[in-house]
Design a protein around this motif. Sequence first.
Motif, PDB file in Angstrom:
ATOM      1  N   THR A  58       0.832  -1.204   0.000  1.00 26.38           N
ATOM      2  CA  THR A  58       0.000   0.000   0.000  1.00 26.38           C
ATOM      3  C   THR A  58       0.863   1.250   0.000  1.00 26.38           C
ATOM      4  O   THR A  58       0.629   2.192  -0.773  1.00 26.38           O
ATOM      5  CB  THR A  58      -0.932   0.010   1.219  1.00 26.38           C
ATOM      6  OG1 THR A  58      -1.794  -1.116   1.161  1.00 26.38           O
ATOM      7  CG2 THR A  58      -1.761   1.277   1.266  1.00 26.38           C
ATOM      8  N   VAL A  59       1.855   1.287   0.861  1.00 21.40           N
ATOM      9  CA  VAL A  59       2.737   2.453   0.939  1.00 21.40           C
ATOM     10  C   VAL A  59       3.479   2.650  -0.377  1.00 21.40           C
ATOM     11  O   VAL A  59       3.599   3.773  -0.877  1.00 21.40           O
ATOM     12  CB  VAL A  59       3.732   2.304   2.107  1.00 21.40           C
ATOM     13  CG1 VAL A  59       4.741   3.440   2.100  1.00 21.40           C
ATOM     14  CG2 VAL A  59       2.980   2.276   3.436  1.00 21.40           C
ATOM     15  N   SER A  60       3.953   1.570  -0.962  1.00 21.76           N
ATOM     16  CA  SER A  60       4.664   1.659  -2.232  1.00 21.76           C
ATOM     17  C   SER A  60       3.771   2.228  -3.331  1.00 21.76           C
ATOM     18  O   SER A  60       4.203   3.079  -4.119  1.00 21.76           O
ATOM     19  CB  SER A  60       5.177   0.271  -2.634  1.00 21.76           C
ATOM     20  OG  SER A  60       5.896   0.324  -3.850  1.00 21.76           O
ATOM     21  N   GLU A  61       2.521   1.782  -3.369  1.00 22.62           N
ATOM     22  CA  GLU A  61       1.581   2.283  -4.375  1.00 22.62           C
ATOM     23  C   GLU A  61       1.330   3.779  -4.209  1.00 22.62           C
ATOM     24  O   GLU A  61       1.257   4.520  -5.198  1.00 22.62           O
ATOM     25  CB  GLU A  61       0.270   1.511  -4.283  1.00 22.62           C
ATOM     26  CG  GLU A  61       0.364   0.071  -4.768  1.00 22.62           C
ATOM     27  CD  GLU A  61      -0.911  -0.710  -4.512  1.00 22.62           C
ATOM     28  OE1 GLU A  61      -1.897  -0.090  -4.053  1.00 22.62           O
ATOM     29  OE2 GLU A  61      -0.925  -1.932  -4.763  1.00 22.62           O
ATOM     30  N   VAL A  62       1.198   4.228  -2.974  1.00 22.27           N
ATOM     31  CA  VAL A  62       0.957   5.649  -2.731  1.00 22.27           C
ATOM     32  C   VAL A  62       2.176   6.478  -3.129  1.00 22.27           C
ATOM     33  O   VAL A  62       2.046   7.524  -3.773  1.00 22.27           O
ATOM     34  CB  VAL A  62       0.589   5.893  -1.257  1.00 22.27           C
ATOM     35  CG1 VAL A  62       0.506   7.396  -0.956  1.00 22.27           C
ATOM     36  CG2 VAL A  62      -0.746   5.235  -0.923  1.00 22.27           C
ATOM     37  N   ILE A  63       3.354   6.018  -2.779  1.00 22.60           N
ATOM     38  CA  ILE A  63       4.575   6.742  -3.164  1.00 22.60           C
ATOM     39  C   ILE A  63       4.701   6.813  -4.681  1.00 22.60           C
ATOM     40  O   ILE A  63       4.996   7.875  -5.245  1.00 22.60           O
ATOM     41  CB  ILE A  63       5.810   6.077  -2.542  1.00 22.60           C
ATOM     42  CG1 ILE A  63       5.812   6.270  -1.024  1.00 22.60           C
ATOM     43  CG2 ILE A  63       7.100   6.665  -3.148  1.00 22.60           C
ATOM     44  CD1 ILE A  63       6.888   5.476  -0.310  1.00 22.60           C
ATOM     45  N   ASP A  64       4.458   5.702  -5.364  1.00 23.36           N
ATOM     46  CA  ASP A  64       4.521   5.693  -6.830  1.00 23.36           C
ATOM     47  C   ASP A  64       3.514   6.669  -7.426  1.00 23.36           C
ATOM     48  O   ASP A  64       3.818   7.382  -8.398  1.00 23.36           O
ATOM     49  CB  ASP A  64       4.251   4.287  -7.364  1.00 23.36           C
ATOM     50  CG  ASP A  64       5.404   3.328  -7.109  1.00 23.36           C
ATOM     51  OD1 ASP A  64       6.506   3.796  -6.764  1.00 23.36           O
ATOM     52  OD2 ASP A  64       5.185   2.109  -7.234  1.00 23.36           O
ATOM     53  N   SER A  65       2.312   6.702  -6.849  1.00 19.64           N
ATOM     54  CA  SER A  65       1.283   7.620  -7.341  1.00 19.64           C
ATOM     55  C   SER A  65       1.703   9.073  -7.151  1.00 19.64           C
ATOM     56  O   SER A  65       1.493   9.916  -8.035  1.00 19.64           O
ATOM     57  CB  SER A  65      -0.037   7.349  -6.609  1.00 19.64           C
ATOM     58  OG  SER A  65      -1.048   8.243  -7.034  1.00 19.64           O
ATOM     59  N   ILE A  66       2.300   9.364  -5.992  1.00 20.37           N
ATOM     60  CA  ILE A  66       2.761  10.733  -5.736  1.00 20.37           C
ATOM     61  C   ILE A  66       3.811  11.143  -6.760  1.00 20.37           C
ATOM     62  O   ILE A  66       3.752  12.241  -7.332  1.00 20.37           O
ATOM     63  CB  ILE A  66       3.323  10.843  -4.304  1.00 20.37           C
ATOM     64  CG1 ILE A  66       2.196  10.724  -3.276  1.00 20.37           C
ATOM     65  CG2 ILE A  66       4.082  12.162  -4.110  1.00 20.37           C
ATOM     66  CD1 ILE A  66       2.680  10.582  -1.847  1.00 20.37           C
ATOM     67  N   VAL A  67       4.786  10.277  -6.990  1.00 20.56           N
ATOM     68  CA  VAL A  67       5.855  10.601  -7.935  1.00 20.56           C
ATOM     69  C   VAL A  67       5.307  10.744  -9.343  1.00 20.56           C
ATOM     70  O   VAL A  67       5.695  11.654 -10.095  1.00 20.56           O
ATOM     71  CB  VAL A  67       6.965   9.530  -7.875  1.00 20.56           C
ATOM     72  CG1 VAL A  67       8.003   9.770  -8.963  1.00 20.56           C
ATOM     73  CG2 VAL A  67       7.635   9.529  -6.499  1.00 20.56           C
ATOM     74  N   ASP A  68       4.368   9.875  -9.718  1.00 21.66           N
ATOM     75  CA  ASP A  68       3.761   9.965 -11.051  1.00 21.66           C
ATOM     76  C   ASP A  68       2.978  11.266 -11.227  1.00 21.66           C
ATOM     77  O   ASP A  68       3.045  11.902 -12.285  1.00 21.66           O
ATOM     78  CB  ASP A  68       2.823   8.777 -11.291  1.00 21.66           C
ATOM     79  CG  ASP A  68       3.570   7.471 -11.492  1.00 21.66           C
ATOM     80  OD1 ASP A  68       4.792   7.511 -11.739  1.00 21.66           O
ATOM     81  OD2 ASP A  68       2.928   6.404 -11.376  1.00 21.66           O
ATOM     82  N   ASN A  69       2.237  11.657 -10.191  1.00 20.45           N
ATOM     83  CA  ASN A  69       1.337  12.804 -10.304  1.00 20.45           C
ATOM     84  C   ASN A  69       2.001  14.136  -9.973  1.00 20.45           C
ATOM     85  O   ASN A  69       1.655  15.169 -10.554  1.00 20.45           O
ATOM     86  CB  ASN A  69       0.129  12.620  -9.386  1.00 20.45           C
ATOM     87  CG  ASN A  69      -0.746  11.460  -9.798  1.00 20.45           C
ATOM     88  OD1 ASN A  69      -0.836  11.129 -10.985  1.00 20.45           O
ATOM     89  ND2 ASN A  69      -1.378  10.815  -8.845  1.00 20.45           N
ATOM     90  N   ARG A  70       2.935  14.106  -9.026  1.00 21.59           N
ATOM     91  CA  ARG A  70       3.545  15.350  -8.555  1.00 21.59           C
ATOM     92  C   ARG A  70       4.994  15.519  -9.015  1.00 21.59           C
ATOM     93  O   ARG A  70       5.539  16.612  -8.958  1.00 21.59           O
ATOM     94  CB  ARG A  70       3.515  15.404  -7.027  1.00 21.59           C
ATOM     95  CG  ARG A  70       2.127  15.283  -6.424  1.00 21.59           C
ATOM     96  CD  ARG A  70       1.291  16.501  -6.668  1.00 21.59           C
ATOM     97  NE  ARG A  70       1.940  17.718  -6.167  1.00 21.59           N
ATOM     98  CZ  ARG A  70       1.406  18.926  -6.291  1.00 21.59           C
ATOM     99  NH1 ARG A  70       0.238  19.100  -6.899  1.00 21.59           N
ATOM    100  NH2 ARG A  70       2.047  19.984  -5.811  1.00 21.59           N
ATOM    101  N   GLY A  71       5.623  14.421  -9.417  1.00 20.52           N
ATOM    102  CA  GLY A  71       6.994  14.492  -9.900  1.00 20.52           C
ATOM    103  C   GLY A  71       8.054  14.422  -8.820  1.00 20.52           C
ATOM    104  O   GLY A  71       9.238  14.297  -9.124  1.00 20.52           O
TER     105      GLY A  71
END
Length: 261
Positions: free
Chosen positions: A67-80
């Motif tokens: 779950t944490v990994s998915e959220v971090i990946d989403s942040i990097v994808d969306n926010r850079g």
Amino acid sequence: MTRDERLTKNTILVLGGGSGIGLGAALAYHRAGAHVVVLERAPDIAEKLAGSSELEVYVGDATDPDTVSEVIDSIVDNRGRLDNLTCCVGVFDHYASLRNLNAQQFEQAAAEIWRVNVLSTLSAVRLAWPALNDARGSVTLTLSESAFRGSGGGVLYGTSKWALRGAVAHLAVDYAPNVRVNGVAPGGTAATGFSGLLALGQDELSVRDSVGREERIARSNLLGVVPTPEDLAAAYVYLADPQAGRVLTGVVINADGGCRV
């Protein structure tokens, strides 16, 4: 409330940011200009927070690495970028004594509190490393007065917080020079809902329900105050600030009103 510019362009992930100290830190980060992402386990709390604030809220278990990994990946994808990881997840032992635990209770309770309070934190910090390294960011862990003295909890809780104190020191070395690692060690704090250990049947207990708790907190510190999450939030903002805190790593701010014990 007026926002300032200290954390403008920063993206911060707060694990366990739906209530208590985590929420206080998340809202303070937002007021300081950051884009704040919160991972909160309880769907009702997450829904309420998403509807009443400008925070970006994910529902999920912050002790689950996937779950944490998915959220971090989403942040990097969306926010850079990810500029700070703040860890506020934890469970309390409600002052359980080893004298009163049988072998099974001890083993299960010790494993539970280590998994939630220590292992999940180290796991999240490990997962966030690539993004934090790219951003030359920072980590802020939540400790306790129990990480410095024999008060504020039982043996199981206290030793888990001592472990996190060690984690701040060793991660600061391991993650240097690009990522700063610091901590905040609150004392007793009002408006927190620490849950207890499932292994000891404490899952429905909350520290906020303790009779006379605020009076005990005020008596326990030199300033005679009952800190709130908002009182502690400035310490989190300071440590996350890439300018004001740029020479701070391996530091723990004791936000406990001057604990007497």
